[in-house]
Design a protein around this motif. Structure first.
Motif, PDB file in Angstrom:
ATOM      1  N   UNK A   1     -13.615  -1.025 -14.741  1.00  0.00           N
ATOM      2  CA  UNK A   1     -13.678  -1.195 -13.250  1.00  0.00           C
ATOM      3  C   UNK A   1     -13.489  -2.497 -13.284  1.00  0.00           C
ATOM      4  N   UNK A   2     -12.608  -3.446 -11.951  1.00  0.00           N
ATOM      5  CA  UNK A   2     -12.690  -4.418 -11.452  1.00  0.00           C
ATOM      6  C   UNK A   2     -13.771  -4.504  -9.806  1.00  0.00           C
ATOM      7  N   UNK A   3     -14.373  -4.835 -10.171  1.00  0.00           N
ATOM      8  CA  UNK A   3     -14.663  -4.559  -8.414  1.00  0.00           C
ATOM      9  C   UNK A   3     -14.818  -6.362  -7.803  1.00  0.00           C
ATOM     10  N   UNK A   4     -13.931  -6.658  -6.344  1.00  0.00           N
ATOM     11  CA  UNK A   4     -13.628  -7.723  -5.798  1.00  0.00           C
ATOM     12  C   UNK A   4     -14.663  -8.367  -5.127  1.00  0.00           C
ATOM     13  N   UNK A   5     -15.318  -9.619  -5.359  1.00  0.00           N
ATOM     14  CA  UNK A   5     -16.289 -10.143  -4.298  1.00  0.00           C
ATOM     15  C   UNK A   5     -15.805 -10.706  -3.284  1.00  0.00           C
ATOM     16  N   UNK A   6     -14.867 -10.972  -3.260  1.00  0.00           N
ATOM     17  CA  UNK A   6     -14.807 -12.699  -2.642  1.00  0.00           C
ATOM     18  C   UNK A   6     -13.655 -11.772  -1.077  1.00  0.00           C
ATOM     19  N   UNK A   7     -13.684 -11.019  -1.014  1.00  0.00           N
ATOM     20  CA  UNK A   7     -12.269 -10.064  -0.017  1.00  0.00           C
ATOM     21  C   UNK A   7     -11.352 -10.153  -0.603  1.00  0.00           C
ATOM     22  N   UNK A   8     -10.281 -10.761  -1.314  1.00  0.00           N
ATOM     23  CA  UNK A   8      -9.454 -10.803  -1.506  1.00  0.00           C
ATOM     24  C   UNK A   8      -8.207  -9.534  -1.798  1.00  0.00           C
ATOM     25  N   UNK A   9      -7.124  -9.164  -1.080  1.00  0.00           N
ATOM     26  CA  UNK A   9      -6.327  -8.049  -0.831  1.00  0.00           C
ATOM     27  C   UNK A   9      -6.834  -7.107  -2.149  1.00  0.00           C
ATOM     28  N   UNK A  10      -6.427  -5.747  -2.526  1.00  0.00           N
ATOM     29  CA  UNK A  10      -5.928  -5.912  -3.825  1.00  0.00           C
ATOM     30  C   UNK A  10      -4.466  -6.081  -4.309  1.00  0.00           C
ATOM     31  N   UNK A  11      -3.363  -6.356  -3.452  1.00  0.00           N
ATOM     32  CA  UNK A  11      -2.354  -6.322  -4.112  1.00  0.00           C
ATOM     33  C   UNK A  11      -2.092  -8.545  -4.092  1.00  0.00           C
ATOM     34  N   UNK A  12      -3.095  -8.698  -3.388  1.00  0.00           N
ATOM     35  CA  UNK A  12      -3.266 -10.053  -4.257  1.00  0.00           C
ATOM     36  C   UNK A  12      -4.086 -10.364  -5.474  1.00  0.00           C
ATOM     37  N   UNK A  13      -5.432  -9.832  -5.493  1.00  0.00           N
ATOM     38  CA  UNK A  13      -5.889  -9.374  -6.348  1.00  0.00           C
ATOM     39  C   UNK A  13      -4.694  -8.949  -7.999  1.00  0.00           C
ATOM     40  N   UNK A  14      -4.319  -8.238  -8.009  1.00  0.00           N
ATOM     41  CA  UNK A  14      -3.728  -7.841  -9.361  1.00  0.00           C
ATOM     42  C   UNK A  14      -2.204  -9.071  -8.682  1.00  0.00           C
ATOM     43  N   UNK A  15      -1.799  -9.500  -8.261  1.00  0.00           N
ATOM     44  CA  UNK A  15      -0.724 -10.729  -8.358  1.00  0.00           C
ATOM     45  C   UNK A  15      -1.152 -12.108  -8.951  1.00  0.00           C
ATOM     46  N   UNK A  16      -2.225 -11.997  -8.735  1.00  0.00           N
ATOM     47  CA  UNK A  16      -3.502 -13.179  -9.503  1.00  0.00           C
ATOM     48  C   UNK A  16      -3.469 -12.928 -11.062  1.00  0.00           C
ATOM     49  N   UNK A  17      -4.279 -11.571 -11.146  1.00  0.00           N
ATOM     50  CA  UNK A  17      -4.298 -11.571 -11.809  1.00  0.00           C
ATOM     51  C   UNK A  17      -3.434 -11.203 -13.331  1.00  0.00           C
ATOM     52  N   UNK A  18      -2.443 -10.883 -13.121  1.00  0.00           N
ATOM     53  CA  UNK A  18      -0.794 -10.858 -13.190  1.00  0.00           C
ATOM     54  C   UNK A  18      -0.599 -11.843 -14.131  1.00  0.00           C
ATOM     55  N   UNK A  19      -1.220 -13.016 -13.549  1.00  0.00           N
ATOM     56  CA  UNK A  19      -0.821 -14.442 -14.273  1.00  0.00           C
ATOM     57  C   UNK A  19      -1.139 -15.296 -15.044  1.00  0.00           C
ATOM     58  N   UNK A  20      -2.688 -14.421 -15.527  1.00  0.00           N
ATOM     59  CA  UNK A  20      -3.456 -15.263 -15.961  1.00  0.00           C
ATOM     60  C   UNK A  20      -3.625 -13.565 -17.585  1.00  0.00           C
ATOM     61  N   UNK A  21      -3.164 -12.726 -17.143  1.00  0.00           N
ATOM     62  CA  UNK A  21      -3.596 -11.639 -18.385  1.00  0.00           C
ATOM     63  C   UNK A  21      -3.095 -10.653 -18.392  1.00  0.00           C
ATOM     64  N   UNK A  22      -3.312  -9.233 -19.040  1.00  0.00           N
ATOM     65  CA  UNK A  22      -2.291  -8.335 -18.900  1.00  0.00           C
ATOM     66  C   UNK A  22      -3.286  -7.297 -18.470  1.00  0.00           C
ATOM     67  N   UNK A  23      -4.396  -7.157 -18.040  1.00  0.00           N
ATOM     68  CA  UNK A  23      -6.139  -5.947 -17.970  1.00  0.00           C
ATOM     69  C   UNK A  23      -4.588  -5.726 -16.835  1.00  0.00           C
ATOM     70  N   UNK A  24      -4.885  -4.263 -16.215  1.00  0.00           N
ATOM     71  CA  UNK A  24      -4.148  -3.513 -15.055  1.00  0.00           C
ATOM     72  C   UNK A  24      -5.486  -2.650 -14.559  1.00  0.00           C
TER      73      UNK A  24
END
Length: 380
Positions: free
Chosen positions: A344-367
């Motif tokens: 599980x990934x706890x979003x600490x900074x208020x980023x919306x889920x869609x934005x967080x996933x888009x950011x992660x997709x640019x840097x890693x494969x975890x989903x």
């Protein structure tokens, strides 16, 4: 630092009444919420972070904040100087002033005379005797940070040229309450006036809010355009009238909205702690997303630490060695998720889920699954 107890002397910055109605109690939060170098031997200074609302004037404020360590307000966007210069017909002969020198460069680039000035009524009177009064005064977060609001606003009134415009930035209190964004509370922002309260404070000093706009970027913040009471050339815009009605409908003139906020803050803090304790008990691995000021405040307010959350990731961290202040949660690059594979990934900074996933997709494969703690804990 002495702990504040309601009814024992802490008074409102706006009207002097004793503060008794609590909006949030976040416990000990670092005075500086910027990431720190791990094992650097630097002591993290913390202080109680408690927000109260005045029962008389309804100004929300941090009861015992620390020193303002840096400007908490967003800087005007790059195009702001051009827009306001065109609107006010600013040119080489129209002076501009600001309480923060860092915002003046775009005006100087346009050959508009611009200078930094101190706050306060006495300073304003001295400046009026020595310099042409500014047609545009960039007051920044003055309503949110001034230690003496009355003196600061009296200075704005005295300094601003007739027909001029003062620009203030304030936290968007209504949006923050609606989103339960207690993670945006900070020692560096000791006052959070609603638009209704801001208008009242300004009116007491012969200043009138005539236009309002949202400030781009994280926050949220509002930008207020203010004139002298005698200036009839700038009518009050419909955006101001609409915002007044929205804040009244949200209950910001009475106690109920702030009572609900206090309950929501307490429940959100407990929900995060329950989630992480349960995950640890079940042997699940939890990591975090985010390393900004909101992340540091949320981590401190919910009692997070390396024992409950192994690390947090941030796209701008290229190497390890940094940690959130106070909670000491390590900050790693997103590629660490591929190696650890947290449940599980706890979003600490208020980023919306869609934005967080888009950011992660640019840097890693975890989903994997995301936990969004605010306004209420949600797992997606």
């Amino acid at each position: 630092m002495d702990l504040f107890k309601p009814g024992q002397g802490q008074t409102c910055r706006g009207c002097g009444a004793t503060l008794t109605e609590e909006v949030a109690d976040l416990g000990l939060v670092p005075l500086s919420v910027d990431p720190v170098r791990a094992a650097a031997g630097v002591r993290t200074v913390c202080a109680p972070l408690r927000a109260f609302v005045c029962g008389d004037c309804r100004l929300v404020q941090v009861a015992s904040g620390g020193a303002v360590l840096r400007d908490p307000a967003p800087c005007p966007p790059d195009g702001f100087a051009g827009i306001i210069a065109t609107r006010l017909r600013l040119g080489p002969g129209t002076p501009v002033a600001a309480f923060d020198a860092t915002v003046l460069a775009p005006f100087r680039d346009r050959d508009i005379p611009a200078q930094a000035v101190p706050t306060g009524a006495l300073s304003a009177l001295r400046l009026r005797e020595a310099l042409p009064p500014p047609v545009l005064l960039l007051a920044g977060p003055l309503l949110a940070t001034a230690m003496d609001l009355a003196d600061a606003l009296a200075g704005v009134r005295a300094l601003l040229a007739p027909g001029g415009v003062a620009v203030f930035d304030i936290p968007d209190l209504m949006a923050r309450l609606a989103g339960n964004r207690f993670d945006l509370l900070a020692h560096a922002v000791p006052a959070l006036p609603s638009l209704l309260v801001a208008e009242m404070l300004l009116w007491q000093h012969g200043l009138v809010l005539f236009e309002i706009e949202a400030v781009p970027g994280p926050g949220p913040w509002l930008r207020l355009l203010v004139r002298h009471e005698e200036d009839a050339t700038k009518p009050i815009a419909g955006t101001v009238l609409g915002r007044r009605e929205a804040e009244r409908a949200a209950g910001l003139e009475g106690p109920a909205a702030y009572h609900r906020a206090a309950v929501a803050v307490a429940e959100a803090r407990l929900a995060v702690l329950d989630l992480l304790v349960g995950a640890r008990r079940d042997g699940r691995v939890v990591a975090g997303f985010g390393a900004g000021t909101a992340a540091a405040t949320l981590a401190a307010a919910t009692g997070l630490g390396p024992g409950l959350i192994g690390f947090t990731v941030h796209p701008e961290v290229g190497q390890s060695g940094l940690e959130l202040p106070g909670s000491q949660v390590p900050i790693l690059p997103p590629a660490a998720l591929d190696e650890v594979q947290p449940d599980l990934l706890l979003v600490l900074d208020g980023t919306a889920a869609v934005a967080a996933r888009a950011e992660l997709a640019r840097h890693c494969r975890w989903d994997g699954r995301l936990a969004l703690p605010l306004p209420v804990l949600t797992i997606v």
